[in-house]
Design a protein around this motif. Structure first.
Motif: not given
Lengths: 291, 136
Positions: A52, A55-56, A59, A206, A208-212, B39-41, B68, B70-71
């Motif tokens: 995790m 991957a973070l 970004r 993946d 794409r931009d990550m959402l927080f 993608p989301l955290l 998280e 992801q894909g």
């Protein structure tokens, strides 16, 4: 040729040794089971968290958190996880070999008395040493990891790395250097590990931009320190499992050797005894012939 | 196309399966995840996690942690997690009482320990809430 009495004495002492090593083997075996379970149960959690984070890392902006920032490495910070007690085979000396390979300036923190003694003896820069009980609760380990983080944030050290014996199975423990901070090193390390294991790094596909949620800042503030604590805890559990396994194997070998030695000594004793009896009979017979 | 859901706690891998949708309790409220999610955290609060698979819904209660996406793979890291069917109300009540008593007793406790106990209580409360909702 030693007298029968000498051999008898040696047999007795070897028997004692065997008894002690057998007892120690049993103790280590029962502790090993618990330690191994703890180490293996926590592994998926630690791995998932590491993936995790990996991957973070690319970004988010490095400036968002001190743990992410790359900085020039002047002094490495090394946490050496060794054992408190000896009698565990080559486990500690393998770790120390890794330490001696470090040529760049480094400061050390030790967990376990053996490591602290080694660092002091070789006149390395030992900042602090901690002792963690065999049960290794999370709270104990947190003190250690928080101390490392404090040093890192203060700038006393520029990396946090852990030298420990990775538990593979009862017979094999690998001495290893694991980078913990900064996290940019982590990603490289995980990718190398995955390539080594032949796993395709699908997690990173993946793009794409990550959402927080709620915000990047809040998530990072919570996740990163948590990650460091958990990660170091997991490494420690692994080291404890290695310690008990190595000790059990060492004690088993010692016990087997004692048993073998005992067999040899018994044989020698019997031979000596027989020789003495034969000698005596010869003397009596010779005396009676002479009479 | 399906989601791969993985729920892992420090003790064990609790859940690992292909699912259709999943609803996660975050600090900002519930978030529903469908395949193709961005993608989301996010940070998780102790609460109810719903999993829908082939039209049937499963309920799990999870402790605080992180999730998280992801894909099309959803990874949930939680302090604790339990399937709703396995919740033992009496045991949970007992655990909660013990944690609360321990909190009251000591004032000079280690902050880490306090945090842990509070986590236990929140998880217990979440379990009880889910259980009672399901019974009615």
């Amino acid at each position: 040729m030693p007298s029968t009495r000498d051999i008898r004495r040696r047999i007795k002492s070897v028997k004692n040794t065997r008894q002690i090593t057998r007892a120690m083997e049993l103790v280590a075996a029962s502790k090993m089971k618990k330690a191994q379970q703890a180490a293996l149960a926590g592994r998926p959690y630690a791995q998932l968290m590491a993936t995790m984070l990996a991957a973070l890392a690319p970004r988010v902006d490095e400036s968002q958190h001190a743990f992410l920032a790359k900085r020039e490495v002047k002094t490495r910070g090394i946490l050496l996880i060794s054992t408190d007690k000896g009698l565990c085979g080559p486990l500690n000396s393998n770790l120390f070999k890794l330490v001696t390979e470090i040529k760049t300036p480094a400061k050390f923190v030790a967990v376990g008395k053996k490591g602290a003694q080694f660092l002091a003896r070789t006149k390395r820069d030992l900042l602090a040493d901690f002792t963690v009980s065999d049960r290794a609760s999370f709270v104990e380990v947190r003190t250690v990891s928080e101390y490392m983080v404090k040093l890192f944030l203060e700038g006393t050290i520029d990396t946090v790395e852990v030298i420990y014996a990775r538990f593979k199975n009862t017979l094999v423990q690998e001495p290893m250097v694991r980078p913990v901070l900064p996290l940019s090193n982590l990603r490289q390390f995980i990718e190398a590990l995955q390539q080594h294991a032949g796993v395709v790094a699908s997690e990173f596909n993946d793009t794409r931009d990550m959402l927080f949620e709620p915000s990047a800042q809040a998530v990072l503030e919570a996740l990163l320190p948590f990650y460091v604590n958990r990660h170091i805890y997991q490494l420690l559990l692994s080291a404890k499992a290695s310690e008990q396994s190595a000790r059990m194997v060492a004690m088993k070998t010692a016990k087997d050797n004692a048993t073998k030695l005992l067999g040899d000594l018994t044989l020698e004793y019997n031979k000596a005894r027989q020789a003495a009896i034969t000698q005596e009979i010869l003397e009596i017979a010779a005396a009676s012939f002479a009479a | 196309m399906a989601l791969t859901l993985e729920i892992v706690t420090p003790e064990a891998r609790v859940y690992s399966d292909k699912v259709d949708t999943v609803v996660i309790p975050t600090v900002d409220g519930e978030i529903g995840i469908l395949p193709g999610h961005i993608p989301l955290l996010t940070q998780i609060e102790a609460g109810e996690l719903r999993v829908t698979k082939n039209g049937s819904t499963e309920f799990l209660v999870i402790g605080p942690g992180f999730a998280e996406v992801q894909g099309d793979s959803v990874s949930v890291l939680a302090e604790s997690a339990i399937n709703e069917e396995k919740i033992d109300v009496n045991a949970v009540e007992e655990a909660r009482r013990r944690a609360e008593a321990a909190l009251k007793e000591k004032f000079d406790m280690d902050p880490g320990e306090i945090e842990r106990l509070e986590g236990v209580i929140r998880f217990a409360v979440a379990q009880l809430a889910t259980k009672s909702r399901r019974r009615n």
